[in-house]
Design a protein around this motif. Structure first.
Motif, mmCIF file in Angstrom:
data_model
loop_
_atom_site.group_PDB
_atom_site.id
_atom_site.type_symbol
_atom_site.label_atom_id
_atom_site.label_comp_id
_atom_site.label_asym_id
_atom_site.label_seq_id
_atom_site.Cartn_x
_atom_site.Cartn_y
_atom_site.Cartn_z
ATOM 1 N N LYS A 118 -2.769 11.740 -6.711
ATOM 2 C CA LYS A 118 -3.397 11.017 -5.603
ATOM 3 C C LYS A 118 -4.069 12.025 -4.664
ATOM 4 O O LYS A 118 -3.563 13.130 -4.456
ATOM 5 C CB LYS A 118 -2.361 10.204 -4.835
ATOM 6 C CG LYS A 118 -1.709 9.112 -5.677
ATOM 7 C CD LYS A 118 -2.631 7.910 -5.846
ATOM 8 C CE LYS A 118 -1.905 6.785 -6.564
ATOM 9 N NZ LYS A 118 -2.800 5.655 -6.848
ATOM 10 N N ASP A 132 -6.908 8.487 -1.163
ATOM 11 C CA ASP A 132 -5.640 7.757 -1.133
ATOM 12 C C ASP A 132 -4.867 7.947 0.166
ATOM 13 O O ASP A 132 -4.043 7.099 0.520
ATOM 14 C CB ASP A 132 -4.764 8.199 -2.314
ATOM 15 C CG ASP A 132 -5.442 7.913 -3.640
ATOM 16 O OD1 ASP A 132 -5.658 6.726 -3.943
ATOM 17 O OD2 ASP A 132 -5.799 8.872 -4.358
ATOM 18 N N ARG A 140 -8.155 14.282 -8.971
ATOM 19 C CA ARG A 140 -8.196 13.046 -9.782
ATOM 20 C C ARG A 140 -8.048 13.357 -11.261
ATOM 21 O O ARG A 140 -7.376 12.637 -11.992
ATOM 22 C CB ARG A 140 -9.527 12.323 -9.565
ATOM 23 C CG ARG A 140 -9.578 11.603 -8.240
ATOM 24 C CD ARG A 140 -10.856 10.787 -8.108
ATOM 25 N NE ARG A 140 -11.069 10.515 -6.689
ATOM 26 C CZ ARG A 140 -12.137 10.887 -6.000
ATOM 27 N NH1 ARG A 140 -13.146 11.515 -6.594
ATOM 28 N NH2 ARG A 140 -12.215 10.631 -4.712
ATOM 29 N N LYS A 146 -12.679 7.308 -3.906
ATOM 30 C CA LYS A 146 -11.441 6.772 -3.355
ATOM 31 C C LYS A 146 -10.565 7.891 -2.785
ATOM 32 O O LYS A 146 -10.220 8.850 -3.485
ATOM 33 C CB LYS A 146 -10.673 6.026 -4.455
ATOM 34 C CG LYS A 146 -9.447 5.321 -3.926
ATOM 35 C CD LYS A 146 -8.901 4.285 -4.889
ATOM 36 C CE LYS A 146 -7.904 3.409 -4.179
ATOM 37 N NZ LYS A 146 -6.531 3.596 -4.599
ATOM 38 N N GLN A 151 -11.969 2.305 3.083
ATOM 39 C CA GLN A 151 -10.925 2.685 2.120
ATOM 40 C C GLN A 151 -9.742 1.740 2.325
ATOM 41 O O GLN A 151 -8.745 2.099 2.970
ATOM 42 C CB GLN A 151 -10.490 4.144 2.376
ATOM 43 C CG GLN A 151 -11.575 5.176 2.197
ATOM 44 C CD GLN A 151 -11.820 5.550 0.738
ATOM 45 O OE1 GLN A 151 -11.068 5.160 -0.164
ATOM 46 N NE2 GLN A 151 -12.883 6.291 0.492
ATOM 47 N N TRP A 153 2.955 3.554 -4.039
ATOM 48 C CA TRP A 153 2.777 4.801 -4.808
ATOM 49 C C TRP A 153 3.356 5.985 -4.054
ATOM 50 O O TRP A 153 3.933 6.902 -4.651
ATOM 51 C CB TRP A 153 1.308 5.044 -5.159
ATOM 52 C CG TRP A 153 0.414 5.476 -4.019
ATOM 53 C CD1 TRP A 153 -0.433 4.678 -3.314
ATOM 54 C CD2 TRP A 153 0.269 6.808 -3.460
ATOM 55 N NE1 TRP A 153 -1.088 5.418 -2.349
ATOM 56 C CE2 TRP A 153 -0.680 6.728 -2.416
ATOM 57 C CE3 TRP A 153 0.853 8.050 -3.735
ATOM 58 C CZ2 TRP A 153 -1.061 7.833 -1.642
ATOM 59 C CZ3 TRP A 153 0.475 9.155 -2.958
ATOM 60 C CH2 TRP A 153 -0.473 9.036 -1.930
ATOM 61 N N ARG A 156 0.818 -1.221 0.000
ATOM 62 C CA ARG A 156 0.000 0.000 0.000
ATOM 63 C C ARG A 156 0.852 1.271 0.000
ATOM 64 O O ARG A 156 0.391 2.319 -0.435
ATOM 65 C CB ARG A 156 -1.035 -0.041 1.129
ATOM 66 C CG ARG A 156 -0.639 0.459 2.481
ATOM 67 C CD ARG A 156 -1.850 0.562 3.413
ATOM 68 N NE ARG A 156 -1.426 0.670 4.792
ATOM 69 C CZ ARG A 156 -1.278 -0.362 5.618
ATOM 70 N NH1 ARG A 156 -1.563 -1.580 5.214
ATOM 71 N NH2 ARG A 156 -0.848 -0.176 6.841
ATOM 72 N N TYR A 173 0.880 14.143 -5.477
ATOM 73 C CA TYR A 173 -0.298 14.001 -4.622
ATOM 74 C C TYR A 173 -0.565 15.310 -3.904
ATOM 75 O O TYR A 173 0.295 16.203 -3.864
ATOM 76 C CB TYR A 173 -0.144 12.856 -3.608
ATOM 77 C CG TYR A 173 0.992 12.988 -2.614
ATOM 78 C CD1 TYR A 173 2.325 12.726 -2.981
ATOM 79 C CD2 TYR A 173 0.747 13.351 -1.292
ATOM 80 C CE1 TYR A 173 3.354 12.835 -2.057
ATOM 81 C CE2 TYR A 173 1.776 13.455 -0.358
ATOM 82 C CZ TYR A 173 3.082 13.194 -0.753
ATOM 83 O OH TYR A 173 4.109 13.292 0.159
ATOM 84 N N ASP A 182 -7.209 0.711 0.737
ATOM 85 C CA ASP A 182 -5.835 1.013 0.310
ATOM 86 C C ASP A 182 -5.297 2.311 0.908
ATOM 87 O O ASP A 182 -4.198 2.751 0.556
ATOM 88 C CB ASP A 182 -5.770 1.131 -1.218
ATOM 89 C CG ASP A 182 -6.167 -0.171 -1.879
ATOM 90 O OD1 ASP A 182 -5.849 -1.242 -1.325
ATOM 91 O OD2 ASP A 182 -6.822 -0.120 -2.948
ATOM 92 N N ILE A 183 -6.070 2.937 1.759
ATOM 93 C CA ILE A 183 -5.691 4.282 2.215
ATOM 94 C C ILE A 183 -4.390 4.247 3.037
ATOM 95 O O ILE A 183 -4.077 3.250 3.698
ATOM 96 C CB ILE A 183 -6.839 4.919 3.035
ATOM 97 C CG1 ILE A 183 -6.725 6.440 3.044
ATOM 98 C CG2 ILE A 183 -6.866 4.357 4.462
ATOM 99 C CD1 ILE A 183 -7.982 7.138 3.515
#
Ligand code: JFZ
Length: 429
Positions: free
Chosen positions: A124, A184, A119, A182, A213, A15, A12, A78, A215-216
């Motif tokens: 991100k 992030d 987005r 989503k 969430q 990124w 996770r 991000y 993958d947060i």
């Protein structure tokens, strides 16, 4: 028993550690008084006194697409924006409070506009959310916690129900996790004294966040503040350990490792001038060359840097910030390969340069030239296939001058006869 899953963690975090560079945005009612985001506390304002900024809030120039584009053009990957800061004002349509942007003259859900714009730029999406809420009637008013009402005679803690506050706070986080697609990254802020960890019902909060969430990425401030590292760094991760450490206005001198020697994920948060929230009087901005070097330094120590912008009351970035972002963007367009996906290099620099590494490629960031051939100690000279300038791919000769006989093991780059490099910010080999 909580079981830390390193494989899932590394997956996770991928990124984030590749991104290396992000934009922080502190925006809210405090942009109007323009004396920083702590103004309510600094000036010990009552709710009523502060309310005039709510009545005046109308960010007529605010275009989130412009903000996101500015971040993208600066090479950031991000963004993290204040959905709610310590003053309790929500930039989104929370149904648990009236103190929100949708109830101001602009009637806008700024978080919704933000997530969509971010987005759209392929960045991100991160949100900042304050654990502390100065205006909530159930949030404690302790003297030593810099609460705006700390010296107010009629404002004790009788009748305050902290559990009720926690319900409110958890419900507001849930809204952000449920209603905006989503997310992030969530940047929670912050813990102090005994208000940390389970005092926030942290296990419950984190499991709610992760169930909505999966993958947060979370920061570590359910456990700590800008100082202190948290349980993951200490080697005994709690169920609410942060995924990354948040050194504030400082770069850890030698990066960060846990007791077992695993490198830790961290992000230095840095202001451009001396404030997070817009401050009209503060024109003391760091030069973009310095900020580029600070970013390089973070990456060379295995960390990220998130650089802050404090937009003004109308929703514009300060003109100095626009210029700085632009200048950093020029550097990143030519030299981004030496930042994105890069990390620390085993060799330690011994001079006015920093090293970043991606696989077998080492990037040498020269901040100031030497007089004569540039020595890069620590790089195994016999393994070097060649040296080139990153921005145009041109070959840089390995020096064969007299220095070789005196220092046979050290790699010297021959940057030419001119002792002053053309780019004074960072010349990347
Ligand atoms: C916190 C916020 O208070 C601040 O407004 C800003 O959002 C920043 C990014 O995060 O700053 C802190 C938090 C804790 C400490 C110092 C600054 N601390 O406890 O030393």
């Amino acid at each position: 028993m909580y079981q830390f899953d390193r494989a899932a963690y590394e997956k996770r975090m991928k990124w984030f550690t590749e991104a290396r560079f992000g934009m922080f945005i502190h925006y809210g009612l405090y942009s109007i008084p323009a004396r920083g985001e702590w103004v309510m506390s600094d000036e010990e304002m009552t709710d009523d006194e502060y309310r005039k900024y709510f009545d005046a809030f109308d960010p007529c120039d605010l275009d989130m697409r412009q903000w996101a584009k500015a971040a993208k053009d600066a090479g950031m990957k991000y963004m993290v924006m204040t959905a709610k800061h310590h003053d309790g004002f929500c930039l989104y349509d929370s149904k648990y409070t009236d103190f929100k942007s949708t109830n101001t003259a602009c009637h806008r859900d700024l978080v919704r506009e933000y997530v969509e714009a971010v987005r759209e730029q392929g960045l991100k999406v991160g949100l900042y959310f304050s654990l502390i809420d100065w205006r909530h009637p159930d949030f404690p008013h302790y003297k030593d916690r810099q609460h705006p009402m700390r010296n107010h005679p009629e404002c004790g803690n009788e009748g305050r129900d902290f559990d009720r506050y926690l319900k409110y706070m958890h419900a507001q986080v849930r809204e952000l996790m449920e209603n905006y697609g989503k997310i992030d990254l969530l940047w929670l802020d912050f813990s102090y004294d005994d208000l940390r960890g389970e005092a926030w019902k942290a296990t419950e909060l984190v499991s709610m966040i992760r169930s909505l969430q999966p993958d947060i990425i979370l920061n570590n401030r359910l456990e700590v503040s800008g100082e202190g590292f948290g349980s993951l760094a200490e080697g005994h991760p709690t169920p609410y350990h942060g995924d990354f450490i948040t050194p504030e206005q400082m770069i850890p001198p030698a990066g960060l490792k846990d007791p077992a020697g695993n490198s830790l994920v961290w992000e230095a948060c840095v202001t451009m001038n001396g404030h997070w929230g817009y401050c009209a009087q503060d024109h003391f901005f760091k030069p973009s060359s310095m900020l580029v070097r600070k970013l390089v330094e973070c990456v060379s120590k295995g960390g990220n840097m998130i650089l802050n912008v404090g937009p003004d009351a109308k929703g514009n970035f300060p003109k100095e910030s626009v210029r700085i972002l632009h200048e950093i963007g020029s550097f990143m367009r030519e030299n981004g390969d030496s930042i994105y996906g890069c990390g620390a290099c085993a060799a330690k620099p011994e001079g006015m340069y920093r090293l970043t590494r991606k696989g077998s490629r080492i990037y040498v960031h020269i901040f100031e030239n030497t007089i004569g051939p540039f020595p890069i100690p620590g790089i195994p000279k016999d393994k070097v296939k060649g040296v080139r300038l990153l921005r145009d791919g041109s070959e840089v000769k390995i020096s064969t001058s007299w220095v070789h006989s005196d220092y046979p093991d050290i790699l010297f780059a021959d940057l030419g006869p001119d002792p002053v490099l053309p780019d004074q910010t960072d010349t990347v080999l």
